[in-house]
Write a protein that holds these residues in place. Structure first.
Motif, PDB file in Angstrom:
ATOM      1  N   SER A  10      -5.760  -3.247  -1.425  1.00 21.58           N
ATOM      2  CA  SER A  10      -4.362  -2.824  -1.553  1.00 21.58           C
ATOM      3  C   SER A  10      -4.316  -1.565  -2.390  1.00 21.58           C
ATOM      4  O   SER A  10      -5.020  -1.460  -3.396  1.00 21.58           O
ATOM      5  CB  SER A  10      -3.576  -3.943  -2.248  1.00 21.58           C
ATOM      6  N   LYS A  11      -3.510  -0.596  -1.979  1.00 22.52           N
ATOM      7  CA  LYS A  11      -3.425   0.609  -2.806  1.00 22.52           C
ATOM      8  C   LYS A  11      -2.203   0.575  -3.711  1.00 22.52           C
ATOM      9  O   LYS A  11      -2.260   0.941  -4.860  1.00 22.52           O
ATOM     10  CB  LYS A  11      -3.383   1.840  -1.905  1.00 22.52           C
ATOM     11  N   ARG A  12      -1.072   0.121  -3.152  1.00 18.57           N
ATOM     12  CA  ARG A  12       0.167   0.173  -3.934  1.00 18.57           C
ATOM     13  C   ARG A  12       0.827  -1.190  -4.109  1.00 18.57           C
ATOM     14  O   ARG A  12       2.007  -1.280  -4.394  1.00 18.57           O
ATOM     15  CB  ARG A  12       1.132   1.184  -3.296  1.00 18.57           C
ATOM     16  N   GLY A  13       0.072  -2.245  -3.884  1.00 18.28           N
ATOM     17  CA  GLY A  13       0.535  -3.562  -4.314  1.00 18.28           C
ATOM     18  C   GLY A  13       1.082  -4.512  -3.269  1.00 18.28           C
ATOM     19  O   GLY A  13       1.129  -5.718  -3.509  1.00 18.28           O
ATOM     20  N   SER A  14       1.527  -4.020  -2.110  1.00 17.58           N
ATOM     21  CA  SER A  14       2.161  -4.967  -1.182  1.00 17.58           C
ATOM     22  C   SER A  14       1.128  -5.914  -0.553  1.00 17.58           C
ATOM     23  O   SER A  14       1.389  -7.108  -0.397  1.00 17.58           O
ATOM     24  CB  SER A  14       2.972  -4.234  -0.107  1.00 17.58           C
ATOM     25  N   THR A  15      -0.052  -5.394  -0.246  1.00 13.34           N
ATOM     26  CA  THR A  15      -1.094  -6.268   0.332  1.00 13.34           C
ATOM     27  C   THR A  15      -1.567  -7.273  -0.716  1.00 13.34           C
ATOM     28  O   THR A  15      -1.812  -8.450  -0.411  1.00 13.34           O
ATOM     29  CB  THR A  15      -2.272  -5.409   0.849  1.00 13.34           C
ATOM     30  N   TRP A  52      -4.368  -2.941   3.696  1.00 15.23           N
ATOM     31  CA  TRP A  52      -3.213  -2.124   4.096  1.00 15.23           C
ATOM     32  C   TRP A  52      -3.610  -1.270   5.294  1.00 15.23           C
ATOM     33  O   TRP A  52      -4.805  -1.005   5.521  1.00 15.23           O
ATOM     34  CB  TRP A  52      -2.683  -1.303   2.935  1.00 15.23           C
ATOM     35  N   ILE A  53      -2.626  -0.923   6.096  1.00 12.26           N
ATOM     36  CA  ILE A  53      -2.904  -0.188   7.334  1.00 12.26           C
ATOM     37  C   ILE A  53      -2.730   1.305   7.089  1.00 12.26           C
ATOM     38  O   ILE A  53      -1.710   1.745   6.561  1.00 12.26           O
ATOM     39  CB  ILE A  53      -1.980  -0.663   8.478  1.00 12.26           C
ATOM     40  N   GLY A  55      -3.301   4.885   9.311  1.00 13.60           N
ATOM     41  CA  GLY A  55      -3.666   5.452  10.614  1.00 13.60           C
ATOM     42  C   GLY A  55      -4.110   4.373  11.584  1.00 13.60           C
ATOM     43  O   GLY A  55      -5.111   4.515  12.277  1.00 13.60           O
ATOM     44  N   SER A  56      -3.383   3.263  11.614  1.00 14.59           N
ATOM     45  CA  SER A  56      -3.632   2.100  12.489  1.00 14.59           C
ATOM     46  C   SER A  56      -4.924   1.336  12.180  1.00 14.59           C
ATOM     47  O   SER A  56      -5.271   0.397  12.884  1.00 14.59           O
ATOM     48  CB  SER A  56      -3.621   2.482  13.971  1.00 14.59           C
ATOM     49  N   VAL A  81      -1.335  -4.922   6.587  1.00 17.11           N
ATOM     50  CA  VAL A  81       0.022  -4.734   6.061  1.00 17.11           C
ATOM     51  C   VAL A  81       0.424  -3.284   6.308  1.00 17.11           C
ATOM     52  O   VAL A  81      -0.269  -2.357   5.886  1.00 17.11           O
ATOM     53  CB  VAL A  81       0.070  -5.073   4.553  1.00 17.11           C
ATOM     54  N   MET A  83       3.860  -0.393   7.793  1.00 19.73           N
ATOM     55  CA  MET A  83       5.305  -0.166   7.873  1.00 19.73           C
ATOM     56  C   MET A  83       5.810  -0.036   9.307  1.00 19.73           C
ATOM     57  O   MET A  83       7.005   0.086   9.530  1.00 19.73           O
ATOM     58  CB  MET A  83       5.686   1.065   7.073  1.00 19.73           C
ATOM     59  N   ALA A  84       4.864  -0.062  10.287  1.00 22.54           N
ATOM     60  CA  ALA A  84       5.315  -0.018  11.677  1.00 22.54           C
ATOM     61  C   ALA A  84       5.723  -1.425  12.102  1.00 22.54           C
ATOM     62  O   ALA A  84       5.284  -2.405  11.502  1.00 22.54           O
ATOM     63  CB  ALA A  84       4.188   0.498  12.564  1.00 22.54           C
ATOM     64  N   GLY A 117       5.056  -4.190   5.476  1.00 22.43           N
ATOM     65  CA  GLY A 117       4.666  -3.650   4.174  1.00 22.43           C
ATOM     66  C   GLY A 117       5.780  -2.913   3.458  1.00 22.43           C
ATOM     67  O   GLY A 117       6.975  -3.086   3.759  1.00 22.43           O
ATOM     68  N   ARG A 118       5.347  -2.088   2.530  1.00 20.87           N
ATOM     69  CA  ARG A 118       6.314  -1.338   1.715  1.00 20.87           C
ATOM     70  C   ARG A 118       5.840   0.109   1.637  1.00 20.87           C
ATOM     71  O   ARG A 118       4.651   0.364   1.436  1.00 20.87           O
ATOM     72  CB  ARG A 118       6.345  -1.953   0.317  1.00 20.87           C
ATOM     73  N   ASP A 128      -3.354  10.967   0.783  1.00 22.60           N
ATOM     74  CA  ASP A 128      -2.474  10.074   1.559  1.00 22.60           C
ATOM     75  C   ASP A 128      -1.193  10.799   1.987  1.00 22.60           C
ATOM     76  O   ASP A 128      -0.715  10.638   3.108  1.00 22.60           O
ATOM     77  CB  ASP A 128      -2.085   8.841   0.733  1.00 22.60           C
TER      78      ASP A 128
HETATM   79  C1  FMN Z   1      -1.522   7.786   4.540  1.00 23.12           C
HETATM   80  C2  FMN Z   1      -0.820   6.567   5.037  1.00 23.12           C
HETATM   81  C3  FMN Z   1      -0.983   6.161   6.350  1.00 23.12           C
HETATM   82  C4  FMN Z   1      -0.330   5.031   6.832  1.00 23.12           C
HETATM   83  N1  FMN Z   1      -0.511   4.669   8.125  1.00 23.12           N
HETATM   84  C5  FMN Z   1       0.131   3.575   8.604  1.00 23.12           C
HETATM   85  C6  FMN Z   1      -0.045   3.173   9.970  1.00 23.12           C
HETATM   86  O1  FMN Z   1      -0.770   3.780  10.747  1.00 23.12           O
HETATM   87  N2  FMN Z   1       0.628   2.084  10.387  1.00 23.12           N
HETATM   88  C7  FMN Z   1       1.436   1.346   9.556  1.00 23.12           C
HETATM   89  O2  FMN Z   1       2.015   0.361  10.002  1.00 23.12           O
HETATM   90  N3  FMN Z   1       1.612   1.703   8.259  1.00 23.12           N
HETATM   91  C8  FMN Z   1       0.978   2.797   7.770  1.00 23.12           C
HETATM   92  N4  FMN Z   1       1.141   3.154   6.456  1.00 23.12           N
HETATM   93  C9  FMN Z   1       1.998   2.348   5.581  1.00 23.12           C
HETATM   94  C10 FMN Z   1       1.217   1.404   4.662  1.00 23.12           C
HETATM   95  O3  FMN Z   1       0.297   0.649   5.372  1.00 23.12           O
HETATM   96  C11 FMN Z   1       2.181   0.475   3.925  1.00 23.12           C
HETATM   97  O4  FMN Z   1       2.931   1.266   3.058  1.00 23.12           O
HETATM   98  C12 FMN Z   1       1.504  -0.674   3.183  1.00 23.12           C
HETATM   99  O5  FMN Z   1       2.488  -1.621   2.807  1.00 23.12           O
HETATM  100  C13 FMN Z   1       0.738  -0.232   1.955  1.00 23.12           C
HETATM  101  O6  FMN Z   1       0.051  -1.328   1.386  1.00 23.12           O
HETATM  102  P1  FMN Z   1      -0.269  -1.441  -0.179  1.00 23.12           P
HETATM  103  O7  FMN Z   1       1.060  -1.529  -0.893  1.00 23.12           O
HETATM  104  O8  FMN Z   1      -1.063  -2.701  -0.319  1.00 23.12           O
HETATM  105  O9  FMN Z   1      -1.067  -0.239  -0.591  1.00 23.12           O
HETATM  106  C14 FMN Z   1       0.496   4.278   5.970  1.00 23.12           C
HETATM  107  C15 FMN Z   1       0.662   4.686   4.631  1.00 23.12           C
HETATM  108  C16 FMN Z   1       0.014   5.810   4.165  1.00 23.12           C
HETATM  109  C17 FMN Z   1       0.198   6.219   2.739  1.00 23.12           C
END
Ligand code: FMN
Length: 183
Positions: A10-15, A52-53, A55-56, A81, A83-84, A117-118, A128
């Motif tokens: 997880s980078k920012r906490g949601s995962t 966390w996701i 680029g898919s 996790v 945002m799509a 996600g968030r 990022d």
């Molecule tokens: C650089 C970048 C690329 C991302 N690519 C996708 C993506 O391809 N598909 C998606 O659904 N979310 C994408 N996201 C959204 C993150 O996956 C989402 O914010 C997630 O909740 C972050 O998890 P974390 O809080 O555990 O770090 C992307 C976010 C960033 C910063």
């Protein structure tokens, strides 16, 4: 006693939040992948990896997958996790970049969940932020008439942020994990 383990990136906490909720439901530990080197995966009946996701792709799934063999894959559940929206297209793409890479014929039937996600644009900086700018550009330039509605929807999430993290999103995953441990 049957045991489960949740390993996450997880980078920012949601995962991490989802990993902790799942672990709480299953009465087990949630451990960051970076702290999981010493963990003997063969001791568990159910192994859950969440990332966390980006680029898919499910971040660091490839790293974690190096530790997997046929036996461990029988007990594996994966969640990403992002945002799509959890559409079939999104599932297919995320699967292709993760489980599909190690089991292209889906012989092991590893379950994949995508959880909401968030995303907070002001928190996303550096590489990022750069990547997100490119993704936004590609999304808008590539949109046909049909996909335009969805592209606009994603653009809004990228520009204004979104928070889809809800505890109830883990319910089906937890049910599947319990099935594995009740065998
Ligand atoms: C650089 C970048 C690329 C991302 N690519 C996708 C993506 O391809 N598909 C998606 O659904 N979310 C994408 N996201 C959204 C993150 O996956 C989402 O914010 C997630 O909740 C972050 O998890 P974390 O809080 O555990 O770090 C992307 C976010 C960033 C910063």
């Amino acid at each position: 006693m049957s045991k489960s383990i949740v390993i996450y990136t997880s980078k920012r906490g949601s995962t991490r939040q989802y990993a902790e909720w799942i672990a709480e439901e299953l009465g087990c530990k949630a451990t960051a992948l970076s702290d999981a080197k010493e963990i003997n995966l063969y001791e568990y009946d159910c192994i859950i990896y969440g990332g966390w996701i980006r680029g898919s792709g499910i971040v660091d799934f490839d790293k974690f997958a190096k530790r997997l063999d046929n036996e461990l894959m029988e007990k594996l559940i994966v969640f990403g996790v992002g945002m799509a929206d959890e559409t079939a297209d999104n599932y297919a793409q995320v699967w292709g970049y993760s489980i599909g890479k190690i089991d292209p014929k889906n012989e092991k039937r590893v379950l994949l969940y995508i959880l909401g996600g968030r995303y907070r644009p002001d928190e996303v900086k550096g590489f990022d932020g750069f990547l997100m700018k490119i993704m936004r550009k590609v999304l808008l330039s590539g949109s046909t008439k049909e996909s335009k509605g969805r592209a606009d929807f994603m653009k809004d999430r990228i520009d204004n942020g979104v928070d889809m993290v809800r505890r109830e999103n883990i319910n089906s995953l937890v049910k599947d994990a319990k099935k594995l441990t009740n065998k």
